[in-house]
Structure formats: C-alpha cells, structure tokens
Design an enzyme around this catalytic site. Sequence first.
Site, short mmCIF file in Angstrom:
data_model
loop_
_atom_site.label_atom_id
_atom_site.label_comp_id
_atom_site.label_asym_id
_atom_site.label_seq_id
_atom_site.Cartn_x
_atom_site.Cartn_y
_atom_site.Cartn_z
N ASP A 77 0.85 -1.20 0.00
CA ASP A 77 0.00 0.00 0.00
C ASP A 77 0.88 1.25 0.00
O ASP A 77 0.74 2.13 -0.84
CB ASP A 77 -0.92 0.01 1.24
CG ASP A 77 -1.66 -1.31 1.40
OD1 ASP A 77 -2.57 -1.56 0.61
OD2 ASP A 77 -1.29 -2.09 2.30
N TYR A 81 5.56 -14.50 0.16
CA TYR A 81 4.85 -14.74 1.43
C TYR A 81 5.26 -16.13 1.94
O TYR A 81 5.98 -16.86 1.26
CB TYR A 81 3.34 -14.69 1.19
CG TYR A 81 2.87 -13.38 0.59
CD1 TYR A 81 2.99 -12.18 1.30
CD2 TYR A 81 2.33 -13.34 -0.69
CE1 TYR A 81 2.57 -10.98 0.75
CE2 TYR A 81 1.90 -12.14 -1.25
CZ TYR A 81 2.03 -10.96 -0.53
OH TYR A 81 1.62 -9.78 -1.07
N GLY A 128 2.64 -9.65 -4.16
CA GLY A 128 1.79 -8.46 -3.96
C GLY A 128 1.55 -7.69 -5.24
O GLY A 128 1.10 -8.22 -6.25
N GLU A 129 1.87 -6.41 -5.21
CA GLU A 129 1.56 -5.55 -6.35
C GLU A 129 2.80 -4.80 -6.85
O GLU A 129 3.18 -4.88 -8.02
CB GLU A 129 0.46 -4.56 -5.96
CG GLU A 129 0.12 -3.59 -7.06
CD GLU A 129 -1.23 -2.90 -6.90
OE1 GLU A 129 -2.16 -3.49 -6.32
OE2 GLU A 129 -1.35 -1.75 -7.36
N ASP A 130 3.44 -4.06 -5.97
CA ASP A 130 4.49 -3.17 -6.46
C ASP A 130 5.75 -3.93 -6.91
O ASP A 130 6.31 -3.63 -7.97
CB ASP A 130 4.84 -2.14 -5.37
CG ASP A 130 5.71 -1.02 -5.94
OD1 ASP A 130 5.32 -0.42 -6.95
OD2 ASP A 130 6.79 -0.77 -5.39
O1 TRH Z 1 4.49 -6.12 0.69
P1 TRH Z 1 3.49 -6.65 -0.25
O2 TRH Z 1 3.00 -7.98 0.02
O3 TRH Z 1 2.34 -5.64 -0.27
C1 TRH Z 1 0.99 -5.75 -0.49
C2 TRH Z 1 0.23 -5.53 0.73
O4 TRH Z 1 0.19 -6.73 1.44
C3 TRH Z 1 -1.12 -5.02 0.44
O5 TRH Z 1 -1.94 -4.97 1.55
C4 TRH Z 1 -1.73 -5.80 -0.68
O6 TRH Z 1 -2.93 -5.26 -0.95
C5 TRH Z 1 -0.82 -5.72 -1.85
O7 TRH Z 1 0.42 -6.31 -1.52
C6 TRH Z 1 -1.38 -6.39 -3.06
O8 TRH Z 1 4.10 -6.64 -1.75
P2 TRH Z 1 4.42 -5.45 -2.74
O9 TRH Z 1 3.18 -4.86 -3.28
O10 TRH Z 1 5.34 -6.00 -3.72
O11 TRH Z 1 5.15 -4.35 -1.90
C7 TRH Z 1 6.47 -4.50 -1.45
C8 TRH Z 1 7.16 -3.16 -1.45
O12 TRH Z 1 8.40 -3.26 -0.78
C9 TRH Z 1 7.47 -2.65 -2.85
O13 TRH Z 1 7.26 -1.25 -2.93
C10 TRH Z 1 8.93 -2.95 -3.02
C11 TRH Z 1 9.42 -2.75 -1.61
N1 TRH Z 1 10.68 -3.44 -1.28
C12 TRH Z 1 11.77 -2.65 -0.94
O14 TRH Z 1 11.70 -1.41 -1.01
N2 TRH Z 1 12.91 -3.28 -0.59
C13 TRH Z 1 13.05 -4.62 -0.56
O15 TRH Z 1 14.13 -5.14 -0.20
C14 TRH Z 1 11.91 -5.40 -0.92
C15 TRH Z 1 12.02 -6.91 -0.91
C16 TRH Z 1 10.75 -4.78 -1.26
#
Ligand code: TRH
Length: 380
Positions: A21, A197, A275-277
Amino acid sequence: MSHLPFKTWDIFCRVVDNYGDIGVCWRLARQLAHEYPFQVRLWVDEIAALSQIWPNVTAATQQFINGVDVRIWPESLAGIEPADVVVEAFACELPENYLAAMKHRPTPSHWFNLEYLSAEDWVEGCHGLFSMHPQLGLKKAFFFPGFSLKTGGLLKEGALQIERDSFQTDATNKASFFQDIGIEPHKNELIISLFGYENSAIGSLLDAWINSPIPILCLVPNSKILPDINRYLGESLISGDELIRGALRIKVIPFLSQTGYDRLLWVCDLNFVRGEDSFVRAQWAGSPLVWHIYPQEDDIHLVKLDAFLNSYLTNADPRLQIAIRTLWHDWNSGENCSQSWNDATAELQNWQKHSRNWCQHLNSLGDLASNMVQFCQKTL
Ligand code: TRH
C-alpha cells in the site's frame, strides 16, 4: 506544464499490511513531485511502513522527503485545506469533514480512488467511471492500474528504462551493487531474487535448486518467506548469512530501499516477487519473474492470477505458456515445484526474450501518473 490548473495533490494511504500500500503511494507521490510542477502531500497512517522501504524516514508527524511533504495521517483533518487533486488509495475512506472541505473549495477537489491492480476483463469497463457522493454531490473517479490501453497503466518513472539499461550494461555499477549487498557472484551462477509470502512450496523449490545442473545464487531479502526457508533447511539464517547446499548458494540480504530493490531486480536473471508493487517492478526489469499473488478469501486471487497469465502469455509459444503457467500455479497453491521449476528453466532463453517483449508492450501503455494527470486535464 506550468499551465495545469491543478497544482496541489493529497495522496492518502492506509497501510493494510506489508509494504504494498505504501509502496505504491510513495512511488506515485515521488513521481508526481519530481516530474511535474506539483506540490504533493502524502498522508500515511503507519510511517513505520515507509521507513522500511525508504532511508531517513523518521517518526515525525511532518517531514519533507524527496520533494514530498510526508504527513502522518492524524485522527482529524479539521482545518486542513484540501488539495486540487485528492487520491484516496485503495478505498482508504476519507473523513466526511475533509470531503466537505473538498467540495466547498472555490473549485471542488478532483477526487480519485486509486484501485488495486488486476488484469481481469471487468477492469477495462470500470476504469475511469465516476460515483457521486450521495450528500455532497462530489464526484469520485475510479482509477484502475492495468495492462491495456483501456486502463490506467502501471507506475513507471520517466527515466526508469534509461536508468535500468545503463545500470544493466555497466559492469562497474553492478559490481558495486553486489559489493554493497555483500556478495560476489560466481561465474555461470543463475542469480535469483526471492521475495514472497509464507509458502509450503519452498522446500520443493530449494530441492530443485540444490540438485540443479547449474549453480544457483539465491538472494533473499529479509522477509516473510525466510522462516520457511530456515525451517526447511534446518538453519537460522539472518540478514548477512550465506549458506551452500549442493548447487545452491543462498544469501540473506537486508531489506533494501525501493531504489536498491529495483537494482536487485535488474541484476538478477529471474525474480520471485509478490503483492503488487514488486510484481510491477519485476516486469519493468524485463526479466523472467514468478509472482506470488496476495492471497485472498475463497481463493479469488487465483482468478486474478489466471487473468494476468492469460494476458502475459498471449504471444508466448505454447511450451513456454505451459511451463510458466504450471510453475506459477504450483508456487501459488503451495504444491511441489521441483518439476515445474525444471521445465520452466529449460525454457529460460525463450522466457527472457518473452519478458523483454512484454516489457515493451507495457511501455506502449504510457504510465499511471501521466495517465492520471491527463485524466484530470480532460475532466476538469
Ligand atoms: O508487501 P506486499 O505484500 O504488499 C501488499 C500488501 O500486502 C497489500 O496490503 C496488498 O494489498 C498488496 O500487496 C497487493 O508486496 P508489494 O506490493 O510488492 O510491496 C512491497 C514493497 O516493498 C514494494 O514497494 C517494493 C518494496 N521493497 C523494498 O523497497 N525493498 C526490498 O528489499 C523489498 C524486498 C521490497
């Protein structure tokens, strides 16, 4: 662009869990502040989530970071003058008094709900639709990221591809990145990043890597999958530790900043993301990826997974299609992945080419921030 009649932006983010998020909101805020003549405020309820993905974030209620005015979202927004454009991320629900203030400005604020990413067909039909606040008569636009021209596209900074290409082609950059994360890759190692996860499939994947015909270097950012890895290997690896088992060299690395994480994705031959990003950033890396989708009730995430696979694999050759689909399904359902890993990596060259083509296709969709700005221009 200085002529744009909307200059101030408020982005609201509630951290539901993990980092996605805030990851999406922070990326959007930074891009709007950096690439446009906009003043951007980011309101977040859990600043700790931001400090995990960005350096030098403190617990202060207000701080300026990378041109963004970052605020801890207070209980009441009374007295806060709303911005020209207000982005409510992932239906995080704005307080009624703030909505009323948005409505009663000389020009009411332009109101977006930024939705979660999905490749499902219905998204195209809903992207850009409005709903009307029943009492205030204020219009809210539903803005959907996505993978086609009929959606809002994906977040992508203007310089992303140039930065990626120059990083990937400069051996010195790569070497100093590896040095920073405390690893020296060996010749011929297949380099994999693993972010995911909890997953019961991890043991079968580790087995495949341990018995791999080619050496594997797996870089694991300290995250939720680490306890599963430790359990399976009977170890207690922490950040900085390295372990060799058969053909597998596994290294736990610290959680990086978003910028550092991009670089990690760029130097790896294949990325496991979630996740998404991180999922989107791995696509911009232009390399093969395996997505662990965010699990939802009643397995509805599996519908989303298939919707993406259908789109992603449209122009892939049939053998590659089957290989990727099977591996992603096994990984997401916690099934044994050994065979599907071997089958997918037998297609690796093909997969690499496909990943670059996919990245080019995404490039043709514009980017989410610009699409949002254009949407404001059209509808204001
Ligand atoms: O962390 P995520 O699982 O995030 C989410 C949330 O759970 C949310 O509630 C849900 O709705 C969404 O997924 C779909 O996975 P995501 O989206 O990949 O986000 C991880 C963030 O962390 C992303 O911006 C990249 C960042 N990141 C770093 O900055 N450094 C790192 O070393 C890593 C592994 C990730």
